[in-house]
Motif scaffolding. Structure first.
Motif, mmCIF file in Angstrom:
data_model
loop_
_atom_site.group_PDB
_atom_site.id
_atom_site.type_symbol
_atom_site.label_atom_id
_atom_site.label_comp_id
_atom_site.label_asym_id
_atom_site.label_seq_id
_atom_site.Cartn_x
_atom_site.Cartn_y
_atom_site.Cartn_z
ATOM 1 N N LEU A 77 0.844 -1.201 0.000
ATOM 2 C CA LEU A 77 0.000 0.000 0.000
ATOM 3 C C LEU A 77 0.878 1.249 0.000
ATOM 4 C CD1 LEU A 77 -3.154 0.820 0.438
ATOM 5 C CD2 LEU A 77 -2.388 1.376 2.757
ATOM 6 N N ILE A 78 0.457 2.241 -0.780
ATOM 7 C CA ILE A 78 1.098 3.560 -0.751
ATOM 8 C C ILE A 78 0.068 4.577 -0.269
ATOM 9 C CG2 ILE A 78 2.159 5.416 -2.095
ATOM 10 C CD1 ILE A 78 3.228 3.324 -4.006
ATOM 11 N N ASP A 79 0.445 5.340 0.754
ATOM 12 C CA ASP A 79 -0.424 6.384 1.303
ATOM 13 C C ASP A 79 0.278 7.738 1.178
ATOM 14 O OD1 ASP A 79 -2.124 8.041 2.661
ATOM 15 O OD2 ASP A 79 -1.768 7.178 4.640
ATOM 16 N N PRO A 80 -0.220 8.636 0.301
ATOM 17 C CA PRO A 80 0.399 9.952 0.127
ATOM 18 C C PRO A 80 -0.075 10.986 1.146
ATOM 19 C CG PRO A 80 -1.405 9.724 -1.411
ATOM 20 C CD PRO A 80 -1.323 8.409 -0.644
ATOM 21 N N ASN A 81 -1.031 10.612 1.996
ATOM 22 C CA ASN A 81 -1.652 11.589 2.894
ATOM 23 C C ASN A 81 -0.876 11.834 4.184
ATOM 24 O OD1 ASN A 81 -4.175 12.093 1.343
ATOM 25 N ND2 ASN A 81 -4.484 9.905 1.706
ATOM 26 N N HIS A 82 0.041 10.928 4.505
ATOM 27 C CA HIS A 82 0.801 11.060 5.744
ATOM 28 C C HIS A 82 2.293 10.903 5.437
ATOM 29 C CE1 HIS A 82 -3.268 9.887 7.053
ATOM 30 N NE2 HIS A 82 -3.016 10.644 8.098
ATOM 31 N N ASN A 84 6.326 10.916 5.313
ATOM 32 C CA ASN A 84 7.306 10.692 6.372
ATOM 33 C C ASN A 84 8.190 11.927 6.553
ATOM 34 O OD1 ASN A 84 9.207 10.639 4.284
ATOM 35 N ND2 ASN A 84 9.237 8.396 4.192
ATOM 36 N N ALA A 85 9.220 11.775 7.362
ATOM 37 C CA ALA A 85 10.084 12.923 7.678
ATOM 38 C C ALA A 85 10.775 13.483 6.443
ATOM 39 C CB ALA A 85 11.121 12.498 8.720
ATOM 40 N N LEU A 86 10.920 12.667 5.396
ATOM 41 C CA LEU A 86 11.555 13.123 4.158
ATOM 42 C C LEU A 86 10.541 13.652 3.155
ATOM 43 C CD1 LEU A 86 14.142 10.221 3.687
ATOM 44 C CD2 LEU A 86 14.526 12.482 4.687
ATOM 45 N N GLY A 87 9.268 13.698 3.579
ATOM 46 C CA GLY A 87 8.224 14.203 2.702
ATOM 47 C C GLY A 87 7.740 13.199 1.672
ATOM 48 N N LYS A 88 8.096 11.928 1.864
ATOM 49 C CA LYS A 88 7.691 10.902 0.915
ATOM 50 C C LYS A 88 6.477 10.131 1.427
ATOM 51 C CE LYS A 88 12.345 10.183 -0.968
ATOM 52 N NZ LYS A 88 13.401 9.168 -1.252
#
Length: 257
Positions: A77-82, A84-88
């Protein structure tokens, strides 16, 4: 506004059809939570390459590997809404990891109500013992029949390396189905303790859908996608048609996006 998540699933020879119980569990949680998502279909031989490309973690050790080689599996799964610290985007793999993440990241419609984690774990063990372990050989031996030609070749080659000839996993289907019925009788008896009013015995927790339902449903859907049609019709009819009614009762979460 919630951006679209991406769920990675394995197609059948017909195309966009979910059959894996692990993917079904995540898909039903996404549907129940009403989260927008799309499916990226990955043929079985390509799962490893896709997992590496998106940065997913491996999930299982290759059976028989002397070097502790690890493998990628679906779901991923890929979630773009949260980010990570690197903005990914967050990238996850493994059904249990994904479900726990979705519960924390999107708590609006809980599938594991507060205070029921231990009960859900116990129910999952109960379902594993009385459905999954009973039906496993019946389903696995027929899995190649629903896959693409590449997927079929990959499945047979890898699984026979791990487990031996598939045809030898279930030498007596009649006896194996008798074991499945015995297990389903026990699950039906557990559900009957909820009573019969308002479909109470069609849910694990009366009055609401929970992840406990999805664990049970995922295995029924797995069997329904793979076993022979007459076998499936027989299963649906057992316990007074209980299993067919359960599948019909939960159609709101059993859908593909």
């Amino acid at each position: 506004m919630t951006q679209e998540l991406t769920l990675f699933d394995i197609p059948t020879a017909k195309g966009a059809e979910t059959w894996s119980p692990d993917v079904w569990r995540v898909r039903m949680v996404l549907n129940y939570k009403r989260l927008p998502y799309k499916t990226e279909w990955v043929d079985m031989p390509d799962i490893g390459n896709v997992g590496q490309r998106i940065g997913a973690k491996t999930t299982i050790q290759k059976p028989g590997s002397k070097t502790q080689e690890m493998l990628w599996t679906c779901p991923m799964l890929i979630d773009p809404n949260h980010p990570n610290a690197l903005g990914k985007s967050v990238v996850l793999s493994g059904s249990q990891v994904i479900v726990e993440y979705l519960e924390d990241a999107y708590p609006e419609r809980k599938v594991i109500p507060e205070g029921t984690a231990a009960l859900h774990a116990a129910w999952s063990d109960f379902i594993t013992q009385n459905i999954e372990e009973k039906i496993w050989t019946l389903v696995v031996t027929l899995c190649p029949n629903i896959l693409s030609e590449r997927g079929k070749q990959y499945f047979v080659t890898t699984r026979e390396t791990w487990w031996g000839p598939l045809v030898e996993l279930c030498p007596d289907r009649e006896k194996a189905w008798a074991g499945v019925k015995e297990g389903l009788d026990k699950v039906a008896a557990a559900l009957d303790s909820n009573g019969e009013d308002d479909g109470a015995n069609l849910r694990v927790v009366p009055g609401r859908e929970t992840y406990a339902d999805f664990v049970m449903l995922s295995l029924l859907l797995w069997a329904g996608a793979i076993v022979q049609r007459d076998e499936w019709d027989t299963l649906r009819s057992w316990n007074g048609g209980r299993w067919g009614r359960i599948l019909d009762f939960h159609t709101d979460v059993v859908k593909i996006q």
